[in-house]
Design a protein around this motif. Structure first.
Motif, PDB file in Angstrom:
ATOM      1  N   ARG A  29       0.838  -1.209   0.000  1.00 34.71           N
ATOM      2  CA  ARG A  29       0.000   0.000   0.000  1.00 34.71           C
ATOM      3  C   ARG A  29       0.868   1.253   0.000  1.00 34.71           C
ATOM      4  N   LYS A  30       1.962   1.222   0.766  1.00 34.93           N
ATOM      5  CA  LYS A  30       2.875   2.363   0.820  1.00 34.93           C
ATOM      6  C   LYS A  30       3.542   2.596  -0.544  1.00 34.93           C
ATOM      7  N   ALA A  31       3.955   1.511  -1.198  1.00 38.10           N
ATOM      8  CA  ALA A  31       4.579   1.631  -2.527  1.00 38.10           C
ATOM      9  C   ALA A  31       3.580   2.163  -3.543  1.00 38.10           C
ATOM     10  N   ALA A  32       2.335   1.675  -3.496  1.00 37.80           N
ATOM     11  CA  ALA A  32       1.308   2.127  -4.434  1.00 37.80           C
ATOM     12  C   ALA A  32       0.976   3.600  -4.220  1.00 37.80           C
ATOM     13  N   SER A  33       0.812   4.003  -2.975  1.00 34.37           N
ATOM     14  CA  SER A  33       0.481   5.407  -2.714  1.00 34.37           C
ATOM     15  C   SER A  33       1.674   6.315  -3.041  1.00 34.37           C
ATOM     16  N   GLY A  34       2.890   5.827  -2.833  1.00 38.32           N
ATOM     17  CA  GLY A  34       4.072   6.600  -3.214  1.00 38.32           C
ATOM     18  C   GLY A  34       4.166   6.795  -4.715  1.00 38.32           C
ATOM     19  N   PHE A  35       3.831   5.753  -5.475  1.00 40.31           N
ATOM     20  CA  PHE A  35       3.849   5.851  -6.936  1.00 40.31           C
ATOM     21  C   PHE A  35       2.818   6.880  -7.403  1.00 40.31           C
ATOM     22  N   ARG A  36       1.598   6.821  -6.846  1.00 35.70           N
ATOM     23  CA  ARG A  36       0.561   7.799  -7.207  1.00 35.70           C
ATOM     24  C   ARG A  36       0.980   9.217  -6.825  1.00 35.70           C
ATOM     25  N   LYS A  37       1.586   9.363  -5.653  1.00 35.83           N
ATOM     26  CA  LYS A  37       2.022  10.687  -5.200  1.00 35.83           C
ATOM     27  C   LYS A  37       3.084  11.261  -6.131  1.00 35.83           C
ATOM     28  N   ARG A  38       4.018  10.429  -6.555  1.00 37.68           N
ATOM     29  CA  ARG A  38       5.053  10.906  -7.479  1.00 37.68           C
ATOM     30  C   ARG A  38       4.457  11.303  -8.827  1.00 37.68           C
ATOM     31  N   LEU A  39       3.424  10.582  -9.280  1.00 32.25           N
ATOM     32  CA  LEU A  39       2.745  10.985 -10.519  1.00 32.25           C
ATOM     33  C   LEU A  39       2.108  12.369 -10.344  1.00 32.25           C
ATOM     34  N   LEU A  40       1.419  12.564  -9.227  1.00 29.32           N
ATOM     35  CA  LEU A  40       0.798  13.865  -8.959  1.00 29.32           C
ATOM     36  C   LEU A  40       1.843  14.968  -8.849  1.00 29.32           C
ATOM     37  N   ASP A  41       2.952  14.687  -8.183  1.00 31.53           N
ATOM     38  CA  ASP A  41       4.032  15.671  -8.046  1.00 31.53           C
ATOM     39  C   ASP A  41       4.635  16.039  -9.401  1.00 31.53           C
ATOM     40  N   ASP A  42       4.565  15.114 -10.361  1.00 30.33           N
ATOM     41  CA  ASP A  42       5.105  15.358 -11.698  1.00 30.33           C
ATOM     42  C   ASP A  42       4.069  16.000 -12.629  1.00 30.33           C
ATOM     43  N   GLY A  43       2.921  16.384 -12.100  1.00 37.88           N
ATOM     44  CA  GLY A  43       1.939  17.101 -12.902  1.00 37.88           C
ATOM     45  C   GLY A  43       0.866  16.242 -13.533  1.00 37.88           C
ATOM     46  N   PHE A  44       0.806  14.967 -13.186  1.00 45.11           N
ATOM     47  CA  PHE A  44      -0.255  14.103 -13.700  1.00 45.11           C
ATOM     48  C   PHE A  44      -1.539  14.365 -12.919  1.00 45.11           C
ATOM     49  N   ASN A  45      -2.674  14.131 -13.551  1.00 41.81           N
ATOM     50  CA  ASN A  45      -3.973  14.236 -12.907  1.00 41.81           C
ATOM     51  C   ASN A  45      -4.680  12.891 -12.986  1.00 41.81           C
ATOM     52  N   MET A  46      -5.465  12.593 -11.963  1.00 42.80           N
ATOM     53  CA  MET A  46      -6.202  11.331 -11.968  1.00 42.80           C
ATOM     54  C   MET A  46      -7.356  11.432 -12.957  1.00 42.80           C
ATOM     55  N   PHE A  47      -7.409  10.502 -13.898  1.00 44.45           N
ATOM     56  CA  PHE A  47      -8.494  10.428 -14.880  1.00 44.45           C
ATOM     57  C   PHE A  47      -9.536   9.424 -14.393  1.00 44.45           C
ATOM     58  N   TYR A  52      -3.809   7.807 -14.796  1.00 48.35           N
ATOM     59  CA  TYR A  52      -3.393   9.197 -14.613  1.00 48.35           C
ATOM     60  C   TYR A  52      -2.922   9.732 -15.950  1.00 48.35           C
ATOM     61  N   LEU A  53      -3.127  11.028 -16.188  1.00 51.83           N
ATOM     62  CA  LEU A  53      -2.716  11.601 -17.468  1.00 51.83           C
ATOM     63  C   LEU A  53      -2.088  12.963 -17.270  1.00 51.83           C
ATOM     64  N   ARG A  54      -1.302  13.340 -18.278  1.00 53.08           N
ATOM     65  CA  ARG A  54      -0.603  14.622 -18.245  1.00 53.08           C
ATOM     66  C   ARG A  54      -0.464  15.152 -19.658  1.00 53.08           C
ATOM     67  N   PHE A  55      -0.760  16.440 -19.827  1.00 54.91           N
ATOM     68  CA  PHE A  55      -0.569  17.101 -21.112  1.00 54.91           C
ATOM     69  C   PHE A  55       0.878  17.542 -21.233  1.00 54.91           C
ATOM     70  N   CYS A  56       1.463  17.338 -22.405  1.00 56.17           N
ATOM     71  CA  CYS A  56       2.839  17.766 -22.684  1.00 56.17           C
ATOM     72  C   CYS A  56       2.827  18.542 -24.000  1.00 56.17           C
ATOM     73  N   PRO A  57       3.441  19.710 -24.041  1.00 56.46           N
ATOM     74  CA  PRO A  57       3.393  20.531 -25.258  1.00 56.46           C
ATOM     75  C   PRO A  57       4.204  19.990 -26.430  1.00 56.46           C
ATOM     76  N   SER A  58       5.054  18.989 -26.186  1.00 56.75           N
ATOM     77  CA  SER A  58       5.857  18.439 -27.283  1.00 56.75           C
ATOM     78  C   SER A  58       6.223  16.992 -26.979  1.00 56.75           C
ATOM     79  N   ARG A  59       6.691  16.298 -28.011  1.00 54.71           N
ATOM     80  CA  ARG A  59       7.148  14.915 -27.832  1.00 54.71           C
ATOM     81  C   ARG A  59       8.381  14.858 -26.922  1.00 54.71           C
ATOM     82  N   GLU A  60       9.237  15.865 -27.043  1.00 54.74           N
ATOM     83  CA  GLU A  60      10.440  15.899 -26.221  1.00 54.74           C
ATOM     84  C   GLU A  60      10.063  16.029 -24.734  1.00 54.74           C
ATOM     85  N   ASN A  61       9.074  16.870 -24.462  1.00 56.99           N
ATOM     86  CA  ASN A  61       8.619  17.047 -23.085  1.00 56.99           C
ATOM     87  C   ASN A  61       7.960  15.776 -22.562  1.00 56.99           C
ATOM     88  N   SER A  62       7.190  15.097 -23.409  1.00 52.09           N
ATOM     89  CA  SER A  62       6.553  13.848 -22.966  1.00 52.09           C
ATOM     90  C   SER A  62       7.616  12.788 -22.658  1.00 52.09           C
TER      91      SER A  62
END
Length: 113
Positions: A29-47, A52-62
């Motif tokens: 549970r700690k590993a799963a919640s840590g993974f989700r938290k890191r996604l959120l910290d990196d700008g992802f949003n829960m769909f 989780y998804l994140r918009f990136c303005p370019s392929r290089e950014n993605s």
């Protein structure tokens, strides 16, 4: 629509992260919640719960965010990373039950003098 907007729809990307992580033990549970938290910290949003998804303005950014996600993969479970263009993302149909959800349009501001 002008020519540059059309090109940007194919250049800008959406990064989607799908995962199914075990949560039977406290450490899992700690590993799963840590993974989700890191996604959120990196700008992802829960769909959805495990999407989780994140918009990136370019392929290089993605590519930067995909690499960062790969570096944070948990030891157990399944993770899928997919990227699609903004044009493809815009063709998605969303439903809540059987009712189609209206696509959001930009806010219009009314100015009174």
């Amino acid at each position: 629509m002008n020519h540059l907007e059309t090109l940007n729809q194919y250049r800008s990307m959406w990064v989607l992260v799908f995962f199914d992580l075990p949560t039977e033990t406290r450490l899992e549970r700690k590993a799963a919640s840590g993974f989700r938290k890191r996604l959120l910290d990196d700008g992802f949003n829960m769909f959805q719960f495990s999407i989780y998804l994140r918009f990136c303005p370019s392929r290089e950014n993605s590519a930067v965010h995909i690499k960062r996600t790969k570096n944070n993969l948990p030891k157990k479970g399944k993770v899928c990373i997919m990227q699609i263009t903004d044009k493809q993302f815009g063709m998605m149909e969303l439903f809540h039950g059987k009712k189609e959800i209206e696509k959001e349009t930009g806010d219009q501001q009314l100015e009174l003098f």
